[in-house]
Design an enzyme around this catalytic site. Structure first.
Site, PDB file in Angstrom:
ATOM      1  N   ARG A  27      43.077  65.011  33.403  1.00 28.42           N
ATOM      2  CA  ARG A  27      42.084  65.972  33.318  1.00 28.42           C
ATOM      3  C   ARG A  27      40.944  65.595  31.923  1.00 28.42           C
ATOM      4  O   ARG A  27      39.898  66.329  31.935  1.00 28.42           O
ATOM      5  CB  ARG A  27      42.653  67.271  32.672  1.00 28.42           C
ATOM      6  N   GLU A 481      32.916  57.800  51.801  1.00 29.33           N
ATOM      7  CA  GLU A 481      34.004  57.837  50.822  1.00 29.33           C
ATOM      8  C   GLU A 481      34.344  56.451  50.424  1.00 29.33           C
ATOM      9  O   GLU A 481      34.583  56.100  49.082  1.00 29.33           O
ATOM     10  CB  GLU A 481      35.095  58.491  51.618  1.00 29.33           C
ATOM     11  N   GLU A 488      33.662  54.223  41.778  1.00 32.51           N
ATOM     12  CA  GLU A 488      34.384  55.067  40.733  1.00 32.51           C
ATOM     13  C   GLU A 488      35.508  54.328  39.754  1.00 32.51           C
ATOM     14  O   GLU A 488      35.659  54.433  38.736  1.00 32.51           O
ATOM     15  CB  GLU A 488      34.682  56.611  41.050  1.00 32.51           C
ATOM     16  N   HIS A 504      15.611  50.621  58.037  1.00 27.33           N
ATOM     17  CA  HIS A 504      14.431  51.643  57.255  1.00 27.33           C
ATOM     18  C   HIS A 504      14.529  51.630  55.745  1.00 27.33           C
ATOM     19  O   HIS A 504      13.773  52.210  55.206  1.00 27.33           O
ATOM     20  CB  HIS A 504      14.622  53.137  57.876  1.00 27.33           C
TER      21      HIS A 504
HETATM   22  C1  F6R Z   1      36.604  61.222  43.563  1.00 29.15           C
HETATM   23  C2  F6R Z   1      37.072  62.561  43.352  1.00 29.15           C
HETATM   24  C3  F6R Z   1      35.742  63.754  42.992  1.00 29.15           C
HETATM   25  C4  F6R Z   1      36.262  64.816  43.462  1.00 29.15           C
HETATM   26  C5  F6R Z   1      35.166  65.873  43.241  1.00 29.15           C
HETATM   27  C6  F6R Z   1      35.751  67.088  43.572  1.00 29.15           C
HETATM   28  O1  F6R Z   1      37.827  60.317  43.913  1.00 29.15           O
HETATM   29  O2  F6R Z   1      38.055  62.761  43.086  1.00 29.15           O
HETATM   30  O3  F6R Z   1      34.505  63.023  43.621  1.00 29.15           O
HETATM   31  O4  F6R Z   1      36.465  64.798  44.918  1.00 29.15           O
HETATM   32  O5  F6R Z   1      35.081  66.122  41.723  1.00 29.15           O
HETATM   33  O6  F6R Z   1      36.840  67.744  43.073  1.00 29.15           O
HETATM   34  P1  F6R Z   1      37.602  68.832  43.733  1.00 29.15           P
HETATM   35  O7  F6R Z   1      38.156  68.244  45.009  1.00 29.15           O
HETATM   36  O8  F6R Z   1      38.881  69.120  42.889  1.00 29.15           O
HETATM   37  O9  F6R Z   1      36.970  70.237  43.859  1.00 29.15           O
END
Ligand code: F6R
Length: 608
Positions: A27, A481, A488, A504
């Protein structure tokens, strides 16, 4: 963003808090700290950096206090530093507080509190809470917390301790998660139950505006007015293994390998007497049939799952579908009628923009379905119906297994809409379902067989500064993706383009050795993708192709080929995204990056 923990009980709190913080590091991980009731005062220690650095410092102390709170931070207000790390304390140091969320009116509160002589030692929004608590405290920490919360605007999960109330933790929340559990040896609080999984699996998901007074002998729950409330216990069937790497070098690899299980669990029980059933949506086939517009709203990886859903819903159910980034959707004025379905996709179920978009859509009269991985999360609670993705706890910051769970759930939703609209016959549904279920085995094969080709391609690309991902149709959605995963976790700049768009503009980037990763699986647009590959190749690009096994021709156009099993185009996102996850991870490892905790990111984004 940010994880908070607390423990009060019979055992020394220090080790329990550190273990909880380590599990909550997904987190946020720019600084960490704890406050423990030690004797008749509070011992407060913070460190910049990861929990391991705090743990190292604490090894010199070995506090014996049995009540305390802790925090791991993802900076919002104030840079990552020791001074800005939580817990934050009142002027006298008698009260310490940890916070997850944002106090929106902190600047005016700070000015007011400073005017009354309070001295601030950090740049954070949280510190105002410590000073408000100090002013309100009259021998009852929960009452003081209730008073302080009447002054603050924003989102918060808060836990506080006070040296004048030994063994007590006061807790509340609004729009940020708080889970409380009673173990045999004491009471636990955290932003996520993973922190307390070895103590209990029966937890209370605290509601907005609810308060808890935790002590070693029990927990009292009250509402905003201070009246006692009955807690609602949620049992979570999680395994302790979830919190461990289980022999894998990192959580990301472990979670990538869990994907066959995620597919099977997400599909379990969905085909009843030959018909698709998603009872949680609580809509009759007639009501489903009335839906004439769909918006899929989400952020990041979840948005990419939505791009795949757009193709499927339009392709099968023939319902106009838009996939929108939640942070844009919430500030637009989208066309919403009572027959509009909004599908909100969020792994964490906490993403601030997605939640705001849900609220907005419901006010405008849409029916909202949530697709989330977290039971009882705000997205689940605020949607009219919810599908859980069965990925189980995802710890690596980069989403992998939850993405696959989302894609499979959205595929089921698209099939359900097509079934309700009469666009797919029962025998077609059964066939699709069978093929969808087979993808679990195909992913297993990819995991078992593709490592050498992926690692070879990764070694070839590891020193690049940029990369392009291209594809068409489903392949375009998958490319987005793939590019996100790579940037990231490896910090290598990567962009995705529909392959037909290359000429383009983006093709100007191509020079000798520029990596172009192409989704070139057999599909109705395969030949077109191959033409786009050739255009890049002719300009010197180094092509990595994700291709269908048996496709020998592709070798003429690509420098590296990663073969995956043949599946129906509709299911290609499920199979083709797996080698891209492994490819991103392999490059990140080659570049010496921390794949589980990439810089500047946090797993749940609870701020705008
Ligand atoms: C990338 C990733 C983020 C989440 C985004 C949305 O690997 O995990 O791009 O997908 O922050 O998060 P959620 O799905 O929890 O709303």
């Amino acid at each position: 963003m940010c994880g908070i923990v607390g423990y009060t009980g019979k055992r020394p709190a220090q080790g329990i808090l550190i273990q909880g913080l380590t599990r909550l590091e997904y987190r946020g991980y720019d600084s960490a700290g704890i406050a423990v009731q030690e004797g008749d005062s509070l011992a407060v220690i913070h460190r910049k950096g990861k929990v391991a650095s705090l743990e190292h410092t604490l090894s010199h102390f070995d506090f014996q206090g049995t009540c305390g709170v802790g925090h791991t931070r993802w900076a919002t207000h104030g840079k990552p530093s020791e001074a800005n790390a939580h817990p934050h304390t009142s002027c006298g140091g008698h009260i310490a507080v940890v916070h997850n969320g944002i106090i929106e009116n902190f600047a005016e509160l700070r000015e007011e509190l400073e005017g009354r002589g309070h001295v601030f030692t950090s740049e954070t929004d949280t510190e105002v809470v410590a000073h408000l608590l100090e002013e309100a405290y009259q021998g009852d920490l929960v009452a003081a917390l209730r008073d302080a919360c009447s002054r603050i605007v924003g989102a918060y999960g808060l836990a506080a301790v006070c040296d004048m109330e030994p063994g007590v933790i006061a807790v509340t929340r609004k729009d940020s998660p708080i889970v409380i559990g009673q173990g045999e040896d004491g009471a636990y609080v955290a932003s996520d139950m993973i922190a307390m999984i070895d103590a209990t699996r029966d937890v209370v998901i605290l509601g907005d505006g609810e308060y808890a007074r935790m002590t070693a002998s029990g927990i009292e729950y009250t509402d905003e007015a201070g009246c006692a409330i009955e807690p609602r216990i949620t049992h979570v069937d999680w395994d302790l293994d979830l919190a461990e790497k289980g022999g894998y070098p990192d959580f990301m690899l472990k979670e990538i390998h869990e994907q066959p299980r995620v597919i099977r669990d997400t599909l379990a029980g969905r085909l009843v007497n030959g018909a698709l059933s998603i009872d949680e949506l609580d809509l009759t086939p007639e009501e489903l049939n009335l839906i004439d517009r769909v918006y899929v709203i989400a952020c990041g990886t979840s948005y990419h799952a939505g791009l795949i859903a757009k193709n499927l819903i339009e392709g099968w159910a023939r319902i106009p579908t838009e996939c929108e980034v939640a942070s844009e959707f919430r500030y637009r004025n989208p066309i919403i009628t009572p027959t509009t379905l909004v599908v909100a996709v969020s792994q964490s179920g906490e993403t601030a923009d997605t939640l705001a978009a849900i609220r907005d859509a419901r006010v405008k009269g849409a029916r909202v379905f949530g697709i989330t991985n977290v039971v009882g999360s705000p997205v689940a609670r605020e949607s009219d119906g919810v599908i859980y993705t069965k990925a189980n706890k995802e710890i690596a910051v980069a989403s992998t297994k939850s993405f696959l769970g989302q894609v499979v759930s959205l595929t089921l939703l698209a099939m359900l809409l097509a079934q309700a609209k009469g666009k797919l016959r029962m025998n077609q549904i059964r066939l699709l379902f069978r093929e969808l279920a087979d993808t679990a085995e195909q992913v297993e094969r990819i995991l078992a067989e593709c490592k050498p080709s992926i690692e070879e391609a990764a070694r070839a690309c590891k020193d690049a500064r940029n990369a392009l991902f291209i594809g068409r149709g489903m392949g375009a959605a998958i490319s987005y993706e793939g590019a996100l995963k790579l940037k990231e976790i490896s910090y290598l700049h990567a962009e995705a383009y529909p392959a037909g768009e290359m000429k383009h503009g983006p093709i100007a980037l191509i020079d000798e050795g520029f990596p172009v990763i192409a989704i070139a699986t057999k599909s109705p647009v395969y030949d077109k993708v191959v033409s786009n590959l050739q255009e890049s190749k002719a300009r010197g690009a180094m092509i990595v192709a994700v291709a269908t096994e048996g496709d020998e021709d592709i070798k003429q156009h690509a420098d590296h080929v990663i073969y995956i099993p043949k599946v129906r185009d509709a299911f290609s996102a499920i199979t083709a995204s797996v080698p891209l996850q492994l490819f991103a991870r392999a490059i990140a490892i080659e570049r010496g990056c921390d794949v589980d905790q990439p810089r500047n990111l946090a797993k749940s984004v609870t701020v705008e």
